[in-house]
Design a protein around this motif. Structure first.
Motif, PDB file in Angstrom:
ATOM      1  N   TYR A 603       0.827  -1.211   0.000  1.00 15.09           N
ATOM      2  CA  TYR A 603       0.000   0.000   0.000  1.00 15.09           C
ATOM      3  C   TYR A 603       0.860   1.259   0.000  1.00 15.09           C
ATOM      4  O   TYR A 603       0.511   2.261  -0.615  1.00 15.09           O
ATOM      5  N   PRO A 607      -0.568   3.236  -3.211  1.00 17.54           N
ATOM      6  CA  PRO A 607      -1.790   3.415  -2.408  1.00 17.54           C
ATOM      7  C   PRO A 607      -3.063   3.546  -3.236  1.00 17.54           C
ATOM      8  O   PRO A 607      -4.159   3.362  -2.704  1.00 17.54           O
ATOM      9  N   SER A 608      -2.928   3.863  -4.519  1.00 18.80           N
ATOM     10  CA  SER A 608      -4.131   4.024  -5.349  1.00 18.80           C
ATOM     11  C   SER A 608      -4.464   2.774  -6.151  1.00 18.80           C
ATOM     12  O   SER A 608      -5.349   2.801  -7.006  1.00 18.80           O
ATOM     13  N   SER A 613      -5.354  -2.313  -2.436  1.00 19.05           N
ATOM     14  CA  SER A 613      -6.340  -1.923  -1.422  1.00 19.05           C
ATOM     15  C   SER A 613      -7.231  -3.100  -1.041  1.00 19.05           C
ATOM     16  O   SER A 613      -7.537  -3.318   0.142  1.00 19.05           O
ATOM     17  N   LEU A 633     -10.548   0.376   3.216  1.00 23.11           N
ATOM     18  CA  LEU A 633      -9.745  -0.037   2.064  1.00 23.11           C
ATOM     19  C   LEU A 633     -10.594  -0.767   1.027  1.00 23.11           C
ATOM     20  O   LEU A 633     -10.424  -0.576  -0.181  1.00 23.11           O
ATOM     21  N   LYS A 636     -12.525   1.662  -0.870  1.00 28.30           N
ATOM     22  CA  LYS A 636     -11.650   2.363  -1.814  1.00 28.30           C
ATOM     23  C   LYS A 636     -11.460   1.547  -3.087  1.00 28.30           C
ATOM     24  O   LYS A 636     -11.496   2.083  -4.202  1.00 28.30           O
ATOM     25  N   ALA A 637     -11.261   0.236  -2.932  1.00 30.43           N
ATOM     26  CA  ALA A 637     -11.086  -0.626  -4.101  1.00 30.43           C
ATOM     27  C   ALA A 637     -12.325  -0.590  -4.986  1.00 30.43           C
ATOM     28  O   ALA A 637     -12.227  -0.506  -6.220  1.00 30.43           O
TER      29      ALA A 637
END
Length: 667
Positions: A603, A607-608, A613, A633, A636-637
């Protein structure tokens, strides 16, 4: 007259057939060697010993005995000529020339040894001098086959393949049972892209002389090229049983061991080479590679200095020199090395990446972008190149472009790597291809342009025509496979790849085979292909990646973790996908802390990345105290890739788990 012949051969509107030159009118020359001495008793005894060693292929011992013979009788011409022949076999052109000069000074007719002079000059890189000797009209008939063979090698060194072909054809007419000739022909064919023809030629050499060191060595080299590193070792070892002190053979053996990751074995062989040839630059280079891989850049630098600079223009040497400079923080010096490497190998992606990274760290972000722009703007760009390009774009305040590139890196959208890439406008390439319909160097770019323009039908037709005309060239089959795969014709692609594989089972062929077989749903065959490739290439990173991911798919957590940890040791923690794979493997094994630690590193690197994630989130879900972070997380994914059903399912399960936990608390 000789100068006229030379000029017509090289500069005439049509090449003069070398045969006509080599079989010109013979000047009366002696058929035996006459000299000031016939050799005294001690010299003859040493000479006889040398002949025994030569018959047993021990040329180093023969050289010593001939030195003794010459010491006993310095004016014996036979010993001088024999020593020149031995020195030529040891690739000592300067020493051979000196012995020949002494023999001629003692009364030997120079015409009798022109073929040896030509060979000596060739080894010294004196191609014009070599050529003058080898096409002289007074070479005795018994030596003309030898002269034609060396002329072929000289022509290759001159960059004249047509002259080389003519010379080798003449040598075949005169000396077709010479195994050394067939080894040279094999090398010539391989250099012109005819892998199948090269294999046939070297097989003939081995058949003619099963103990010929050069034939056994080159058969190993071709197998290494065709199937992989491990395939070469039995042939090298077979040759080393015949002559354990052959330095060129030992160098190929050591290099292959090193490429396979057998560094300790490589070091042993490298030291053996130095004991035989204390100034051998490649042996010191191999040791420098080992030191650089261990991060001992100071030691690596000292070992490179031992090479004396004689191999500084070799691409692999430039790469290691650049890595040493980069590792010690000398970014401008690293830029110089990597710039030179890229100028020699403009398609070397590793060199491009390292050059761009050095430029970025040296404060030349815009130059880094320029280096990576061609790669980033095409399919097949690696995630590291995308990441460096994104950071460099940020540094020059191109935020919009940087975001787009970093997003591609985050979702690992490199695009499918292909042999297809347009290099010029389609109209220009089409006109060139029509004028030179049988020239692969011109037709291939045209096919690439058709592909790039989505004209797959025409691209496929042209690729098939090229394939039919070049059945022994692996790249011709790969081209057909790429176009066929783009059309969804996986059976045609697979057939072309199998033909390419029979010529050379290279990494690009392996990767395409794996992709096509997976696209056809043939997962078992895909796995078998990987196993077969890794059998001969056990340290290949691309193959090991696929093998690890295959084991993750089948939930073979222990094996996947083992492979990924070994990859991690080799290339470090900065590969987000390797660290994400370790996160998944350790989560599957129930080793939560290891999984979280690997996920944290992945990560930090990307991180993107939705992959990172997602897997990091699943690892955190195994720890009740960290489930809130896990859900963040996983959300976010899904936000990055909302159409991914696996991500959405993981998030639903996480919410359900969270609700169950709350219910337990209330209860």
């Amino acid at each position: 007259m000789l100068m006229n012949l030379l000029q017509r051969l090289r500069f005439g509107s049509k090449p003069v057939i070398l045969a006509a030159v080599l079989t010109g009118a013979m000047i009366g020359v002696p058929t035996a060697i006459y000299g000031a001495s016939q050799g005294n008793a001690d010299a003859r005894e040493a000479f006889a010993n040398a002949e025994k060693f030569r018959s047993n292929r021990d040329v180093r011992s023969a050289r010593i005995e001939l030195m003794n013979a010459i010491k006993s009788d310095p004016e014996w011409i036979d010993a001088r000529v024999a020593q020149a022949e031995v020195l030529l076999s040891l690739r000592d052109g300067l020493g051979a020339e000196a012995e020949l000069d002494r023999a001629v000074a003692l009364g030997l007719d120079a015409a009798a040894v022109r073929h040896l002079y030509g060979h000596a000059y060739f080894l010294q890189g004196e191609v014009q001098k070599a050529r003058e000797q080898l096409i002289a009209g007074d070479i005795p008939s018994k030596n003309q086959g030898y002269a034609a063979r060396i002329m072929g090698k000289v022509a290759i060194q001159m960059g004249d393949p047509q002259l080389a072909s003519t010379a080798f054809n003449r040598a075949m007419e005169l000396d077709s049972n010479n195994p050394d000739l067939w080894v040279d022909i094999a090398r010539f064919r391989a250099n012109t892209g005819d892998q199948a023809g090269a294999t046939n030629a070297v097989d003939k050499a081995v058949k003619l002389d099963p103990k010929n060191i050069r034939a056994l060595q080159y058969r190993g080299e071709l197998l290494r090229f065709q199937f992989g590193l491990g395939a070469a070792l039995p042939w090298f070892e077979r040759a080393l049983e015949i002559d354990p002190n052959d330095v060129p053979l030992l160098m190929e053996y050591a290099a292959t061991l090193g490429d396979m990751g057998r560094m300790t074995d490589m070091l042993v062989v490298a030291r053996r080479i130095i004991s035989l040839d204390g100034s051998n630059p490649r042996a010191f280079f191999m040791q420098a590679v080992l030191a650089a891989r261990a991060g001992q850049y100071g030691l690596a630098r000292r070992l490179m200095q031992q090479t004396g600079g004689v191999i500084d223009n070799v691409p692999a040497v430039l790469l290691v020199q650049g890595i040493i400079e980069h590792g010690e923080g000398n970014y401008n010096a690293a830029i110089d090395k990597f710039n030179r490497l890229v100028s020699i190998q403009p398609d070397n992606r590793q060199a491009q990446d390292l050059l761009a990274r050095s430029l970025y760290l040296a404060g030349s972000a815009s130059d880094a972008v320029d280096v990576l722009k061609p790669q980033v703007n095409r399919s097949g760009a690696d995630s590291y190149a995308l990441w460096v390009a994104g950071r460099a774009l940020e540094a020059i305040d191109e935020r919009g472009q940087a975001a787009a590139v970093l997003n591609r890196a985050a979702i690992h959208d490199s695009g499918r790597e292909s042999a297809i890439m347009a290099e010029a406008p389609l109209s220009v390439l089409q006109a060139e291809a029509q004028r030179n319909a049988n020239d692969a160097r011109i037709v291939v770019p045209y096919i690439r342009a058709l592909y790039d323009a989505d004209n797959f039908g025409m691209a496929f037709t042209e690729a098939k025509r090229l394939q039919a005309g070049n059945p022994g060239v692996s790249d011709a089959h790969i081209l057909v496979a790429d176009v066929a795969a783009a059309m969804g014709n996986y059976d045609e692609a697979l057939d072309a790849l199998e033909q390419a594989r029979s010529i050379r089972f290279s990494e690009p062929v392996m990767l395409r085979l794996v992709e096509v077989l997976r696209a056809k749903g043939e997962m078992q065959k895909s796995g078998e292909t990987l196993v077969q490739y890794l059998r001969y290439n056990p340290s290949n990173i691309a193959g090991l990646r696929w093998m690890a991911y295959s084991h993750l798919e089948t939930k073979s957590w222990v094996t996947a973790a083992y492979i990924l940890e070994n990859l991690r040791k080799r290339i470090g923690d900065n590969d987000a996908l390797i660290m994400a794979g370790l996160t998944e493997a350790y989560t599957g094994l129930g080793q939560t802390e290891k999984a979280i630690a690997a996920g944290r590193i992945a990560y930090r690197v990307q991180p993107s990345s939705p992959v990172v994630s997602h897997l990091y989130g699943l690892a955190l879900m195994a720890d009740p105290a960290r489930r809130r972070d896990a859900i963040s997380l996983l959300k976010k994914a899904v936000a990055i890739m909302p159409d991914n059903p696996g991500y959405r399912q993981s998030l639903r399960r996480a919410y359900a788990r969270q609700s169950a936990d709350r219910g337990k608390v209330k209860g």
